[in-house]
Design a protein around this motif. Structure first.
Motif, mmCIF file in Angstrom:
data_model
loop_
_atom_site.group_PDB
_atom_site.id
_atom_site.type_symbol
_atom_site.label_atom_id
_atom_site.label_comp_id
_atom_site.label_asym_id
_atom_site.label_seq_id
_atom_site.Cartn_x
_atom_site.Cartn_y
_atom_site.Cartn_z
ATOM 1 N N SER A 210 0.829 -1.215 0.000
ATOM 2 C CA SER A 210 0.000 0.000 0.000
ATOM 3 C C SER A 210 0.859 1.259 0.000
ATOM 4 O O SER A 210 0.419 2.306 -0.454
ATOM 5 N N ASP A 211 2.096 1.151 0.480
ATOM 6 C CA ASP A 211 3.028 2.284 0.449
ATOM 7 C C ASP A 211 3.820 2.350 -0.850
ATOM 8 O O ASP A 211 4.690 3.203 -1.000
ATOM 9 N N GLY A 212 3.543 1.439 -1.783
ATOM 10 C CA GLY A 212 4.191 1.496 -3.097
ATOM 11 C C GLY A 212 5.425 0.629 -3.259
ATOM 12 O O GLY A 212 6.132 0.753 -4.256
ATOM 13 N N TYR A 213 5.699 -0.251 -2.328
ATOM 14 C CA TYR A 213 6.849 -1.159 -2.449
ATOM 15 C C TYR A 213 6.371 -2.459 -3.089
ATOM 16 O O TYR A 213 5.871 -3.349 -2.419
ATOM 17 N N TRP A 214 6.522 -2.560 -4.421
ATOM 18 C CA TRP A 214 6.066 -3.718 -5.173
ATOM 19 C C TRP A 214 7.192 -4.699 -5.460
ATOM 20 O O TRP A 214 6.961 -5.743 -6.035
ATOM 21 N N LEU A 215 8.381 -4.337 -5.094
ATOM 22 C CA LEU A 215 9.538 -5.219 -5.231
ATOM 23 C C LEU A 215 10.027 -5.500 -3.818
ATOM 24 O O LEU A 215 10.559 -4.615 -3.146
ATOM 25 N N LEU A 216 9.811 -6.733 -3.363
ATOM 26 C CA LEU A 216 10.135 -7.089 -1.991
ATOM 27 C C LEU A 216 11.168 -8.199 -1.938
ATOM 28 O O LEU A 216 11.073 -9.182 -2.682
ATOM 29 N N VAL A 217 12.137 -8.034 -1.065
ATOM 30 C CA VAL A 217 13.077 -9.093 -0.721
ATOM 31 C C VAL A 217 12.718 -9.523 0.693
ATOM 32 O O VAL A 217 12.643 -8.687 1.594
ATOM 33 N N LEU A 218 12.471 -10.813 0.870
ATOM 34 C CA LEU A 218 12.239 -11.340 2.204
ATOM 35 C C LEU A 218 13.497 -12.074 2.627
ATOM 36 O O LEU A 218 13.885 -13.065 2.004
ATOM 37 N N ASP A 219 14.138 -11.569 3.650
ATOM 38 C CA ASP A 219 15.359 -12.170 4.179
ATOM 39 C C ASP A 219 14.953 -13.152 5.267
ATOM 40 O O ASP A 219 14.534 -12.759 6.352
#
Length: 168
Positions: A88-97
């Protein structure tokens, strides 16, 4: 690159969730490395301290979520809410560590799949940084190793997303 660290449970002002990330013209998001201006960190903990998620802004549309502890039926909501907030804040590229994750059950796996679907709905992508054998084994047994781009370091996972070479 400025860095800040704080503990946050509330909302963060951010990007417009209705705007799609810029693309290469073929549907792949284009991320201009020059838009990396700062790193923001915030930490969210479950009430029982079983799961900690640290948020790190990498660029205008990319963030790293570092998970530590247990991702299970009791804590999965925290990850779901963190991913919803990031999108919702515009972060469409996520890395999950996931390197500091000690335990992962089927509910946690389902939450990861939901996160992947959420970012893809915004024409984004999600990649994993994962080296723990017992967690990797879960992804191999379930076949999710073929669904999630998995890398041995956060840097490689971010580079994969920056390159925009991911398919849907």
């Amino acid at each position: 690159m400025a860095r800040g660290k704080h503990v946050a449970e509330g909302a963060r002002s951010g990007g417009d969730s209705s705007a799609a990330p810029p693309d290469h013209g073929d549907g792949r998001p284009a991320i201009d490395v020059s838009e990396i201006s700062r790193t923001e960190r915030r930490t969210i903990r479950s009430s029982d301290k079983k799961l900690t998620i640290e948020f790190e802004q990498v660029s205008a549309h990319m963030a790293v979520l570092k998970l530590a502890g247990t991702l299970d039926v009791y804590t999965h909501r925290l990850l779901r809410e963190a991913c919803e907030k990031a999108c919702s804040d515009g972060y469409w590229l996520l890395v999950l560590d996931l390197d500091d994750l000690d335990f992962l059950d089927s509910t946690g796996l389902g939450t990861l799949v939901s996160a992947l679907k959420r970012v893809r709905a915004h024409r984004g992508a999600l990649s994993l940084s994962l080296t723990k054998d017992r967690i990797l084994k879960i992804f191999r047994i379930t076949g999710l190793i073929r669904v999630f781009p998995t890398f041995p370091s956060v840097t490689e996972a971010k580079d994969y997303l920056f390159a925009g070479n991911f398919g849907r």
